[in-house]
Design an enzyme around this catalytic site. Sequence first.
Site, PDB file in Angstrom:
ATOM      1  N   ASN A  51       0.880  -1.179   0.000  1.00  0.00           N
ATOM      2  CA  ASN A  51       0.000   0.000   0.000  1.00  0.00           C
ATOM      3  C   ASN A  51       0.910   1.218   0.000  1.00  0.00           C
ATOM      4  O   ASN A  51       1.490   1.564   1.028  1.00  0.00           O
ATOM      5  CB  ASN A  51      -0.881  -0.022   1.261  1.00  0.00           C
ATOM      6  CG  ASN A  51      -1.679   1.270   1.407  1.00  0.00           C
ATOM      7  OD1 ASN A  51      -1.833   2.031   0.454  1.00  0.00           O
ATOM      8  ND2 ASN A  51      -2.183   1.511   2.610  1.00  0.00           N
ATOM      9  N   TRP A  52       1.023   1.842  -1.162  1.00  0.00           N
ATOM     10  CA  TRP A  52       1.951   2.975  -1.280  1.00  0.00           C
ATOM     11  C   TRP A  52       1.408   4.258  -0.646  1.00  0.00           C
ATOM     12  O   TRP A  52       2.123   5.239  -0.560  1.00  0.00           O
ATOM     13  CB  TRP A  52       2.250   3.238  -2.749  1.00  0.00           C
ATOM     14  CG  TRP A  52       3.199   2.259  -3.367  1.00  0.00           C
ATOM     15  CD1 TRP A  52       3.866   1.231  -2.747  1.00  0.00           C
ATOM     16  CD2 TRP A  52       3.599   2.232  -4.745  1.00  0.00           C
ATOM     17  NE1 TRP A  52       4.653   0.567  -3.649  1.00  0.00           N
ATOM     18  CE2 TRP A  52       4.506   1.157  -4.878  1.00  0.00           C
ATOM     19  CE3 TRP A  52       3.290   2.991  -5.862  1.00  0.00           C
ATOM     20  CZ2 TRP A  52       5.100   0.846  -6.106  1.00  0.00           C
ATOM     21  CZ3 TRP A  52       3.874   2.676  -7.076  1.00  0.00           C
ATOM     22  CH2 TRP A  52       4.773   1.616  -7.197  1.00  0.00           C
ATOM     23  N   LYS A  53       0.154   4.252  -0.280  1.00  0.00           N
ATOM     24  CA  LYS A  53      -0.479   5.474   0.254  1.00  0.00           C
ATOM     25  C   LYS A  53      -0.190   6.647  -0.697  1.00  0.00           C
ATOM     26  O   LYS A  53      -0.183   6.452  -1.906  1.00  0.00           O
ATOM     27  CB  LYS A  53       0.015   5.755   1.673  1.00  0.00           C
ATOM     28  CG  LYS A  53      -0.004   4.518   2.559  1.00  0.00           C
ATOM     29  CD  LYS A  53       0.175   4.825   3.999  1.00  0.00           C
ATOM     30  CE  LYS A  53       0.328   3.522   4.768  1.00  0.00           C
ATOM     31  NZ  LYS A  53       0.081   3.661   6.176  1.00  0.00           N
ATOM     32  N   HIS A  57      -9.561   1.089   4.819  1.00  0.00           N
ATOM     33  CA  HIS A  57      -8.287   1.276   5.523  1.00  0.00           C
ATOM     34  C   HIS A  57      -8.515   2.238   6.684  1.00  0.00           C
ATOM     35  O   HIS A  57      -9.318   3.168   6.588  1.00  0.00           O
ATOM     36  CB  HIS A  57      -7.237   1.832   4.553  1.00  0.00           C
ATOM     37  CG  HIS A  57      -5.846   1.812   5.115  1.00  0.00           C
ATOM     38  ND1 HIS A  57      -5.408   2.752   6.018  1.00  0.00           N
ATOM     39  CD2 HIS A  57      -4.817   0.951   4.932  1.00  0.00           C
ATOM     40  CE1 HIS A  57      -4.147   2.469   6.352  1.00  0.00           C
ATOM     41  NE2 HIS A  57      -3.778   1.388   5.704  1.00  0.00           N
ATOM     42  N   GLU A  72      -6.894   4.648   7.747  1.00  0.00           N
ATOM     43  CA  GLU A  72      -6.689   6.074   7.420  1.00  0.00           C
ATOM     44  C   GLU A  72      -7.923   6.649   6.735  1.00  0.00           C
ATOM     45  O   GLU A  72      -8.271   7.810   6.926  1.00  0.00           O
ATOM     46  CB  GLU A  72      -5.429   6.224   6.552  1.00  0.00           C
ATOM     47  CG  GLU A  72      -4.174   5.997   7.385  1.00  0.00           C
ATOM     48  CD  GLU A  72      -2.974   5.484   6.616  1.00  0.00           C
ATOM     49  OE1 GLU A  72      -2.959   5.577   5.375  1.00  0.00           O
ATOM     50  OE2 GLU A  72      -2.045   4.972   7.277  1.00  0.00           O
ATOM     51  N   GLU A  77      -5.472  -5.026  10.628  1.00  0.00           N
ATOM     52  CA  GLU A  77      -4.438  -4.013  10.808  1.00  0.00           C
ATOM     53  C   GLU A  77      -4.676  -3.231  12.102  1.00  0.00           C
ATOM     54  O   GLU A  77      -5.448  -2.260  12.103  1.00  0.00           O
ATOM     55  CB  GLU A  77      -4.462  -3.031   9.643  1.00  0.00           C
ATOM     56  CG  GLU A  77      -4.160  -3.648   8.302  1.00  0.00           C
ATOM     57  CD  GLU A  77      -3.558  -2.620   7.361  1.00  0.00           C
ATOM     58  OE1 GLU A  77      -2.478  -2.890   6.850  1.00  0.00           O
ATOM     59  OE2 GLU A  77      -4.152  -1.548   7.167  1.00  0.00           O
ATOM     60  N   GLY A 106       2.528   2.055  10.544  1.00  0.00           N
ATOM     61  CA  GLY A 106       3.492   3.133  10.339  1.00  0.00           C
ATOM     62  C   GLY A 106       4.214   3.555  11.600  1.00  0.00           C
ATOM     63  O   GLY A 106       4.863   4.600  11.637  1.00  0.00           O
ATOM     64  N   SER A 127       3.402  -2.353  10.226  1.00  0.00           N
ATOM     65  CA  SER A 127       4.866  -2.401  10.345  1.00  0.00           C
ATOM     66  C   SER A 127       5.456  -3.765   9.979  1.00  0.00           C
ATOM     67  O   SER A 127       6.409  -4.234  10.602  1.00  0.00           O
ATOM     68  CB  SER A 127       5.305  -1.966  11.756  1.00  0.00           C
ATOM     69  OG  SER A 127       4.895  -0.640  11.993  1.00  0.00           O
ATOM     70  N   GLY A 159       2.695  -1.139   4.189  1.00  0.00           N
ATOM     71  CA  GLY A 159       2.890   0.250   3.769  1.00  0.00           C
ATOM     72  C   GLY A 159       4.361   0.533   3.521  1.00  0.00           C
ATOM     73  O   GLY A 159       4.894   0.254   2.443  1.00  0.00           O
ATOM     74  N   GLY A 160       5.047   1.050   4.539  1.00  0.00           N
ATOM     75  CA  GLY A 160       6.436   1.529   4.410  1.00  0.00           C
ATOM     76  C   GLY A 160       7.380   0.576   3.694  1.00  0.00           C
ATOM     77  O   GLY A 160       8.109   0.982   2.783  1.00  0.00           O
TER      78      GLY A 160
HETATM   79  C1  PEP Z   1      -0.698   0.045   5.797  1.00  0.00           C
HETATM   80  O1  PEP Z   1      -0.507   1.026   5.111  1.00  0.00           O
HETATM   81  O2  PEP Z   1      -1.749  -0.579   5.678  1.00  0.00           O
HETATM   82  C2  PEP Z   1       0.349  -0.365   6.729  1.00  0.00           C
HETATM   83  C3  PEP Z   1       0.180  -1.472   7.428  1.00  0.00           C
HETATM   84  O3  PEP Z   1       1.455   0.442   6.826  1.00  0.00           O
HETATM   85  P1  PEP Z   1       2.871   0.049   7.508  1.00  0.00           P
HETATM   86  O4  PEP Z   1       3.299  -1.252   6.917  1.00  0.00           O
HETATM   87  O5  PEP Z   1       3.794   1.193   7.115  1.00  0.00           O
HETATM   88  O6  PEP Z   1       2.651  -0.041   8.980  1.00  0.00           O
END
Ligand code: PEP
Length: 250
Positions: A9-11, A95, A97, A167, A173, A213, A234-235
């Site tokens: 997930n590049w956001k 999500h 966010e 999640e 993050g 994470s 994400g990251g």
């Molecule tokens: C996400 O964006 O859904 C996520 C889990 O981010 P991260 O891996 O950066 O915690």
Amino acid sequence: MRKPIIAGNWKMYKSFDEAVEFVEAVREAVPSEEKVDAVVCAPAIYLPTLVDIATETDLAIGAQNMHFEEEGAFTGEISPAQLASIHVDYVILGHSERRELFNETDEAVNKKVKAALAHGIVPIICCGETLEEREAGNTEAKVSGQIRAALEGFSADEVAHMVLAYEPIWAIGTGKTATADDANQVCGAIRDVVKELYGAETAEAIRIQYGGSVKPENIVELLSKEHIDGALVGGASLQVESYLKLLEAG
Ligand code: PEP
């Protein structure tokens, strides 16, 4: 055996050139889709180009959100029909966010899931608790409520082909990961909800990811757990090298 699914997930990260460079670099390097489903969920404006570059490879491209309506006066929104028209395979829905920052409700998520299925797009449906909810012992109640709402009104076969993503919000993050055992326990509780609603066969078939994470250093242990069938990342999905390492663990 459920096939692992690893979705990046590049956001709201990456320039257009960076996005193209990434997909060009990974498209031939992703493991065969017989082994793992590899997905990148990119910013919407890059999707047509990335779908083109990834065509006929084992890399699938997904969106990060969409509206539930077919079309209409919804300035700034993107419809499921529009995503389907450019051959997007997946869409992340609900999500945290989107829920927290853009007021997305359980009801809207349910409508979006219906719209995605109507267009042959696989929904990746997110759920998760805040730190306060976890500390109050409300984790399972929270995620079970979100999943029950999202999955209302489908056939067992439709549900079997969806992807769920647990999640915990406090782990997204932040560098804090749920322990593999904790994540597995909640994913197991989610599977129990699917079993109650749609039966044992559907619960055995549906794939449940963990997100929060996830990185190359912790993915192997997470995926070794019974109820964790992949990761939403994400990251660590932003760099070619770490994304490919995540896929290798799948
Ligand atoms: C996400 O964006 O859904 C996520 C889990 O981010 P991260 O891996 O950066 O915690």
